[in-house]
Design a protein around this motif. Structure first.
Motif: not given
Length: 932
Positions: A652-655, A658-660, A833-837
């Motif tokens: 749900f977070y990456v949806k 999507p840029e991460v 420093r992207e909040k990938a997770l």
């Protein structure tokens, strides 16, 4: 003009499917009609065909076959061999009349349908390609040949004629379609024992040169007859068993309140046969002039009104006889009645004559054999027979067919009211005086009348194993072991009354100890004289058990089997001393004891000391293990469900962001995905089949555990699929992104450094385990199998292959614990420093990985150590490193990795590096694409 609509693809598919279905049905019906066997051509002369008028609703007029014998048909059934791996009586046939019985226009003629089944021995199949990993069910498979038959039965002539087919395979595996006619002559109405045989033949309808041809199969059967006349029992047994065993009525058990039918009907009693003097070296023994070691007694019909039964007496050398098969050459059939005054079952038995010829010539005759059976009321150390019997002939010694008196006994089922007479308890008390033992806090020992008093054992002489055995209590005080699992103050007969008043915690106890797979050495060769026909040594023992100390001391007796004497003799000059561990001891603690001869070394019956040992699995420990396993199953379900939710939260977070996706480490996702996939592959059968061998039998109860195992696999499968979807999204975003080359370079560095760290970490972990738990053979003790044999202090050695596999599985669990390591390295190499997770994903998954270690610490301090193989379901020691040290180190490392991820996503990937390294510019900041 209107446009024409062409039929859609789906419509054409449905039309073709329906057409194929109707064509298949038509051809199948046509072929079946063409190949239908004509009843009129093969059976019209036996039972003429008649038109059915309705279904027969009353009791079936077709007689039930209790047991049958057949010969012939070797082309399809194979030859009967006496050196088969399995019991020869394991081959039998059965005739089952289905419910499709119809009344016809001809009075007394019925149209019937039946299944004739030949049950054949197990067939060996070579699965050598699978190495040692096979299950016995995959190696030996039973074969059954089934004919589906249709025909007519005449109640007046007692004849049955049927035709039918069966599918079969040749020895080469080629399919065969067998067609046959079955002709059967039932016993006449009002039959007696002499006229009660039924005979039949199954004949092939194929030509003799056809591969589907087989020789005629002859059948002789004993049917259950509703109008049977008991003639021999009433004539020959009116005054009881003349010449049989005669235990006084006050020393034998009666049938009351049960009836003779409820007691004996459809029950098999197995007897060990003991012959008269000289029979071990001559063939003049028993009714068949052979020294058979075993007798099976089976009642297949009973009359409540007359209190009489029909019996089969099967003599052979097999221990387990199957009632559905018999051999006319070694089987007697008879009638029996119960003598209530003497509490005695008396049987008259007859031979089956002419069995060497065609089965059509077999007849019943020579009814000179007698059998008497009684149920002893009182047992003692030299006699624990639940049933005693005597078989003899009423012929004189000069008559042909005379045989010497034989006796038989059975150590199986007993009737209520049985008592035990202790005769050696006083001697046991003298030889083993009670010791004052100071009990440790919490030390409790098994109660006398509990399941924990049974044990298997390893028997050793001078540290060399010579046999395996088991010890089973018979009586505890005056109660039969297993009837009421409590300690009673009641006394039995004999010496019990005196002892129970003196020692409240001590109780009298009797045992049956059996040794099997015996390899006797010269120093204990005198035990050879006590081996029975199965090569077992049976010791009867009685003595005293102290529930305060776990000390069992008994006097033992073994029967001596002389070659030329029919009189029994016993060696009761032996002492058996056993120590039980406390109930609070760890699972698998050893029960230790000795068996010593009290005779002089020069005595021919003397033998050197035997040492016995056994791993103890107490009931309370097993129950606690089952409760703990149920709890751990629930914990695994909760853990997998939470893992599913945490992965879903990342999706749900990456949806939403999507840029991460390009900034999520593919190596990290691959490790997590593989970590969930490999257990699924290894346990794939749990999803579809019920595997009874995954856990130790002692821990299996109802289907609760199996059901939850499947549930765990299903939830794990959902987690795996979600992770696979997340991996696919991350990979797609990486390949389609504009800055994919730079990210791929960082991913390659991540993979290289990760593999290097895993290799070094694996070596360090191995050395740590080796130094901490190592033993003489160089393998970490914590990596041994979680089960013991007879000595828990010396675990069984692992093979090199098994050890390597177990270590790799544990180290794979350690790699999963540190699943965030590749993401940390990936962030460093690209200084992102992207909040990938999402917080919920990496913090929640970290908690899922560290909670098992916290639970393992709790389990170590609150449960007894469990050595049952496979009993750890949650925090399984074969799936990760578990010990007090590891349970502290691994959670600390997991928490540290989660903190590092939080810092990197807030201050940049290189924030965890020292300031000087960052100032030197060894790591360049990778430009990131702004979302604005």
């Amino acid at each position: 003009m209107k446009p024409t609509h062409s039929p859609s693809f789906c419509q054409l598919t449905w039309f073709c499917a329906l057409l194929l279905f109707f064509l298949f049905s038509f051809f199948r019906t046509t072929m079946a009609s063409a190949s239908e066997i004509s009843y009129r051509d093969h059976c019209a002369s036996i039972v003429p065909e008649s038109t059915p008028t309705g279904r027969f609703s009353a009791q079936s007029p077709i007689l039930h076959l209790a047991t049958s014998y057949f010969k012939g048909g070797e082309q399809i059934l194979g030859k009967k061999s006496t050196d088969q791996l399995f019991n020869s009586s394991d081959v039998y046939l059965s005739l089952y009349i289905t419910e499709n019985i119809y009344v016809t226009k001809t009075s007394g003629v019925y149209k019937v349908q039946a299944r004739l089944r030949f049950r054949l021995p197990y067939q060996y199949r070579n699965y050598s390609g699978y190495g040692q990993w096979y299950h016995p069910r995959d190696v030996y498979r039973r074969r059954s040949l089934r004919f589906l038959l249709n025909g007519f039965f005449s109640e007046q002539s007692r004849k049955l004629c049927m035709v039918g087919k069966a599918s079969w395979q040749s020895a080469e595996g080629k399919p065969r379609n067998l067609e046959a006619v079955f002709q059967f002559n039932h016993a006449k109405n009002n039959s007696t024992l002499l006229t009660s045989l039924a005979r039949g033949t199954l004949k092939s309808l194929s030509s003799s040169n056809s591969p589907n041809y087989f020789e005629p199969i002859e059948i002789v059967s004993l049917p259950v007859l509703s109008d049977y006349n008991y003639t021999l029992a009433s004539k020959g047994l009116g005054g009881g068993c003349q010449g049989g065993n005669d235990i006084p009525p006050d020393r034998s058990l009666s049938l009351l309140p049960r009836s003779i039918c409820s007691r004996f009907l459809w029950r098999t009693y197995d007897f060990e046969v003991e012959y008269a003097a000289g029979c071990k070296s001559t063939s003049d023994c028993g009714p068949f002039k052979k020294n058979h070691a075993h007798l099976s007694l089976f009642a297949f019909q009973c009359s409540e009104d007359e209190e009489k039964l029909r019996y089969i007496l099967a003599f052979d050398n097999e221990y387990h006889w199957h009632y559905q098969s018999f051999d006319p050459k070694t089987t007697l059939i008879g009638e029996g009645s119960w003598n209530s005054e003497k509490n005695q079952l008396c049987i008259v038995a007859c031979r089956m004559l002419n069995s060497d010829k065609s089965l059509e010539d077999v007849r019943v005759g020579d009814c000179s054999v007698r059998l008497s059976i009684q149920f002893p009321l009182v047992w003692n150390i030299t006699d624990t027979s639940s049933i005693v019997g005597l078989v003899w002939t009423n012929k004189t010694a000069t008559d042909p067919g005379h045989f010497k008196v034989t006796s038989s006994n059975n150590n199986g089922e007993s009737l209520p009211g049985l008592k035990y007479e202790y005769t050696q308890v006083g001697k046991a008390r003298e030889l083993c005086p009670r010791k004052e033992v100071v009990k440790k806090n919490g030390d409790n020992f098994p109660k006398g009348n509990s399941y924990d008093m049974r044990f298997d054992m390893s028997v050793k002489h001078s540290k060399e194993e010579i046999a395996w055995g088991n010890g089973l209590p018979i009586f505890v005080n005056s109660e039969r072991y297993g009837e009421n699992f409590v300690i009673t103050e009641d006394s039995g007969i004999g010496e019990v009354e005196e002892s129970t008043n003196i020692y409240s915690s001590q109780m009298n106890i009797s045992y049956k100890i059996t040794f099997s797979y015996i390899n006797l050495k010269e120093q204990i060769a005198s035990l050879n004289s006590s081996l029975n026909q199965w090569g077992q040594l049976v010791i009867s023992a009685e003595g005293v058990y102290d529930a305060d100390t776990g000390h069992l001391c008994m006097v033992g007796c073994r029967e001596i089997h002389p070659l030329q004497s029919s009189e029994k003799s016993f060696d009761c000059e032996m002492i058996i001393d056993v120590e039980f561990p406390p109930l609070s001891s760890m699972v698998g603690s050893s029960i230790n004891g000795v068996i010593q001869s009290r005779r002089a070394k020069t005595d021919s019956l003397y033998f050197e000391q035997l040492n016995i040992s056994s791993s103890s699995y107490y009931t309370v420990q097993v129950q606690e293990s089952i409760w703990r396993m149920d709890l751990e199953i629930i914990m695994v379900l909760i853990s997998n469900t939470l893992a599913c939710l945490f992965v879903a939260s990342q999706l749900f977070y990456v949806k939403k962001h999507p840029e991460v996706l390009p900034f999520i480490s593919v190596v990290m996702l691959s490790i997590i995905t593989l970590g969930h996939m490999i257990p699924l592959v290894l346990n794939l059968e749990a999803l579809f089949i019920k595997n009874q061998d995954q856990q130790n039998v002692i821990l299996r109860g109802d289907g609760w555990l199996e059901l939850n195992e499947v549930s765990v696999r299903l939830v794990s499968l959902v987690v795996f699929l979600l992770l696979l979807r997340l991996l696919q999204l991350a990979w797609t975003a990486r390949t389609e992104g504009g800055d994919g080359n730079h990210l791929c370079a960082a991913e390659k560095k991540t993979a290289f450094v990760s593999l290097l760290l895993y290799a070094v970490g694996g070596l360090i972990a191995f050395l740590v385990e080796l130094g901490k738990n190592g033993n003489g053979n160089g393998m970490p003790r914590s990596l041994y199998p979680a089960y013991n044999t007879t000595n828990p202090d010396q675990p069984p050695l692992m093979s090199e292959q098994s050890y390597t596999l177990r270590y790799l599985k544990s180290y794979a669990g350690l790699v999963l614990d540190g699943f965030l390591l590749p993401q940390i390295l990936f962030n460093i190499f690209q200084n992102s420093r992207e909040k990938a997770l999402s917080y919920l994903f990496y913090i929640g998954t970290t908690l899922v990985r560290l909670v098992p270690h916290a639970y393992d610490l709790y389990r170590v301090h609150n449960y007894m150590r469990q050595d049952f193989y496979g009993s750890y379901i949650y925090a399984n020691h074969s799936a990760d490193f578990y010990s007090i040290a590891w349970d502290v180190i691994i959670p600390c490392g997991c928490i540290a990795f989660a903190v590092i991820i939080w810092l990197q996503q807030r201050f940049g990937g290189s924030c965890v590096l020292p300031q000087k390294i960052r100032e030197l510019g060894l790591y360049e900041k990778v430009p990131v694409v702004s979302s604005e």
